[in-house]
Design an enzyme around this catalytic site. Structure first.
Site, PDB file in Angstrom:
ATOM      1  N   SER A  81      10.639  11.610 -19.142  1.00 25.40           N
ATOM      2  CA  SER A  81      10.944  11.202 -17.774  1.00 25.40           C
ATOM      3  C   SER A  81      10.982  12.453 -16.896  1.00 25.40           C
ATOM      4  CB  SER A  81      12.294  10.485 -17.721  1.00 25.40           C
ATOM      5  OG  SER A  81      12.291   9.351 -18.541  1.00 25.40           O
ATOM      6  N   LYS A 172       4.151  10.774  -5.730  1.00 25.83           N
ATOM      7  CA  LYS A 172       4.704  10.059  -6.881  1.00 25.83           C
ATOM      8  C   LYS A 172       4.386   8.571  -6.719  1.00 25.83           C
ATOM      9  CE  LYS A 172       8.888   9.580  -9.657  1.00 25.83           C
ATOM     10  NZ  LYS A 172       8.717   8.136  -9.890  1.00 25.83           N
TER      11      LYS A 172
END
Length: 778
Positions: A81, A172
């Protein structure tokens, strides 16, 4: 080559070129209608000449029958992550940490400071004049080095922490992470992120995406392995189209594009996935043959040359000043994009520096996601209640007038802890601003009317557990405690520096004492607390842990109320209480049998699942998997010291465990409670070991062979057949092509038999398959 073969090859190359122009270069030269006409022309030619169909033909994106289930695949390199940041200061602090770790001058200074500490340690206990002079010299040199370090960092801050190679900034994209593997330039495997260690094989579904090239271009065919990581997403126009179709059919619409993407990728029938208009954007790497690329920006450039889509808005920035300018510019631009974004991902550009920075147990240290403010809405706070977690933590939760935020109606929101609740001064009756952190977890941002007349008193946090009356344990923010503990050292450093510079020292201001504002958590220390037990059992049985089918929250509540369970081990003794289980409301004979079967199956989940299920602080699925695979058994783990736990390496790199996780697992395993729990589970036959990750066979009777399994086999499930193929050195395929060596056909084999006949692929029955596995002739 025949004229037809040349025509098929030309059409396929032309269609691949148009895919590249559309998805990689964003400059299509033909309309969708013209593209569809080319594809139909190729499809007709291939139908008339099935022997000329290539596995990477544009017509072969949707192939094969629906899967029975997704095969679990281990990542060659973990998929981590990314840590989040919401403030410019947080991003700057991250850049400072990176700079301190890789700047040659800082590294040299830190190395010499460590050497001075070691030399000073060698002088312990010595009181003679020579030792005193050496200490004075060491202190003088230490003060000089620290001043040089501070000056270097001050200059770097002004310049924007300009590390060698700079930083790479990319939008993102709000989608679903996936890993794609190419061998000799051909797409062979696509896997979801899963838990970061293993994910689901979604190769068939990813093949349906036109933005995923089935064969790479240019020099890629000369490279053994190219593994890239990317984001699969649903563009907004496709999301709106899919929802219109769902509503027209009388079905529930998708909540948001990300949910739609996740659902489409987990369809067992790739034909359904293909209808959702998903796209891929590549943003990272997994395993790539050494020396191919040396930086993130070079990777993106090379991916575009290979025909893989990357985000054209990515930029390399030399400093944090340039990064923040990019982030500000992109915030204005993101509203005009036809896909969802929730921030900017910032990476240290050079791969050698990334490797030096390494990883924590969850995140890369060389990467940070800067998140923009999420959608917010005002509502009235009606009450504050307290939730019990599996570790005994008491968390305040706000109950509010329902409000619609970021796609869903919200009635509850976390207040995190007493310190956070006190800093925000949240009180019952306030109008509060709500947002979803990461667009998932609702939280209270602030109070909108703190000066209103007649405001209620502050909420008094519980001093004893609301469920068992045990006095709570209060923990405070570690950074504040370290600040207070380190204050004398700061004074000493200031005095040393002042003496070196010949001036009067100005000691730093003494930090204020710890208060309720610094509180980070309240815990009930009573392991027998009924509220804790319910949460622990629910966590223990959940899908990501022991995965006990039929043991949900309501069943656990029934078991507790009936006094049938008081520990994890009691779950595995429930077969002795079958008569009592049948008497429970809404259970019945069949449901009880299914529950007991699910509990029995959980015994073999392995050490990693058990460690994750026990609710040990800081030990999630990632850390438990790393520990279980490193040590292999509970006994080996018990024999490890804290220093061993925090310092071992996996595949030549940091394990990511670190001191905090190491201490937590060690203390639990050697505590009276932890020992009792694990011994109880051992006596009940729960598997407390972990098999080492399977290594791909380098020899065997099927080495270099590709086999596709279809239909139902009597002796193997689909996954078991695939495992046998891999163990024999072969490769299990999902769709037929001329490159397939054998089709293994069980009952109800379906359309693949006809396709195998068209392609000339030999068909094996189950007995012939077993003969081949044994090294004989089929």
């Amino acid at each position: 080559m025949t004229d037809v073969a040349q025509q098929i090859q030309r059409l396929a190359a032309e269609i691949h070129d148009h895919d590249r122009r559309y998805y990689v270069e964003a400059s299509p030269t033909i309309s969708d209608r013209e593209y569809d006409a080319l594809l139909e022309q190729l499809r007709r030619l291939e139908a008339d000449h099935p022997d000329l169909v290539a596995s990477d033909s544009p017509t072969q994106r949707i192939g094969g029958e629906p899967l029975d289930a997704f095969r679990a695949v281990e990542h060659t390199q973990r998929m981590y992550s990314i840590d989040n940041s919401y403030e410019a200061e947080e991003l700057t602090n991250w850049a400072r940490r990176c700079y301190e770790a890789v700047d040659p001058q800082i590294v040299a200074i830190d190395s010499e400071l460590k050497e001075l500490e070691d030399r000073e340690t060698g002088l312990k206990g010595k009181r003679d004049d020579a030792a005193r002079q050496q200490r004075e010299a060491l202190n003088a040199r230490r003060a000089e080095l620290r001043a040089a370090r501070d000056n270097r960092l001050d200059a770097a801050q002004r310049e924007g922490y300009p590390i060698a190679g700079g930083y790479c900034a990319e939008p993102k994209v709000d989608g679903v992470a996936a890993s794609l593997r190419y061998e000799a330039g051909r797409f062979v495997l696509g896997v979801t992120r899963g838990d970061g260690v293993r994910g689901d094989d979604i190769t068939q579904n990813l093949r349906t995406l036109r933005s995923v090239p089935l064969a790479l271009q240019g020099s890629a065919s000369d490279i053994g392995v190219i593994e890239v990581r990317g984001e699969v997403y649903m563009p907004q126009p496709e999301f709106e189209r899919v929802n219109r179709e769902l509503v027209s059919a009388g079905d529930e619409p998708l909540v948001n594009p990300r949910n739609g993407t996740a659902g489409a990728l987990k369809r067992l029938d790739p034909a359904i996935t293909a209808r959702n208009g998903l796209r891929l954007v590549v943003h990272g790497r997994g395993a790539i043959d050494p020396g191919v690329v040396e930086s993130q920006s070079a990777l993106l450039e090379r991916c575009r040359a290979w025909g893989l889509p990357t985000n054209p808005l990515a930029e390399r920035c030399a400093t944090t000043h340039a990064l923040l300018e990019y982030i500000e510019r992109f915030e204005q631009k993101k509203q005009s994009l036809d896909y969802g974004v929730d921030g900017v991902v910032v990476k240290v550009d050079r791969f050698d520096l990334q490797e030096r920075l390494g990883f924590t147990s969850r995140f890369p240290r060389w990467c940070l996601a800067y998140k923009y403010a999420t959608e917010q809405a005002p509502t009235e706070l009606l009450a504050i209640d307290w939730q019990m977690g599996k570790t005994g933590k008491l968390t305040p939760r706000a109950k509010m007038t329902p409000v619609f935020v970021a796609g869903t109606t919200v009635q509850h929101a976390t207040l995190h802890n007493v310190g956070e609740m006190s800093r925000k001064d949240v009180r019952i009756g306030d109008t509060v601003l709500i947002e979803k952190a990461g667009e998932i977890i609702p939280q209270v941002v602030k109070v909108l009317d703190p000066d209103r007349p007649g405001r209620s008193d502050p909420v008094v946090p519980p001093r004893v557990c609301p469920w068992c009356d045990t006095p709570v344990v209060i923990e405070h923010d570690q950074r504040r405690l370290q600040e207070i503990e380190g204050w004398p050292r700061r004074v000493q450093r200031e005095q040393e520096l002042a003496a070196k510079q010949g001036r009067e020292p100005e000691p730093p201001a003494e930090p204020p004492p710890v208060s309720i504002l610094d509180e980070s958590g309240r815990y009930c220390p009573n392991p027998a607390c009924p509220a804790q037990l319910k949460e622990r059992l629910w966590h223990f049985a959940s899908r990501g842990q022991m995965d006990i089918d039929g043991l949900g929250e309501k069943v656990i509540e029934q078991l507790l109320q009936a006094g049938l369970v008081r520990s994890y081990g009691d779950l595995f003794r429930l077969h002795e209480r079958r008569a009592d289980l049948v008497k429970l409301e809404r259970m019945g004979q069949k449901k009880v049998d299914n529950l007991l079967a699910g509990i029995e199956a959980a015994k073999g989940r392995g050490l990693a699942r058990v460690l994750a299920a026990l609710g040990i602080r800081h030990i999630g699925s990632t850390a438990s998997t790393v520990l279980a695979r490193q040590y292999g058994s509970l006994d080996a783990l018990l024999a490890a010291s804290v220093s061993e736990l925090e310092s071992f390496q996996t595949d030549g790199a940091e394990s990511g465990i670190g001191p905090e996780i190491a201490r937590s697992i060690f203390e639990y395993l050697h505590s009276e409670r932890g020992v009792a729990i694990l011994e109880d589970l051992r006596e009940l036959g729960i598997v407390l070991s972990e098999e080492k990750p399977a290594v791909a066979a380098r020899s065997g009777p099927l080495l270099g062979k590709t086999l596709v399994v279809t239909g139902t086999l009597a002796g193997y499930s689909r996954n078991e057949a695939h495992a046998r193929i891999e163990a024999a050195g072969g490769k299990p395929g999902s769709s037929l092509s001329k490159a397939t060596d054998y089709l293994v056909a069980g009952e109800k084999a379906g359309s693949k038999l006809a396709k195998a006949a068209q392609l000339g692929v030999p068909v094996l029955n189950e007995a012939q398959f077993e003969a081949l596995l044994a090294g004989g002739e089929p």
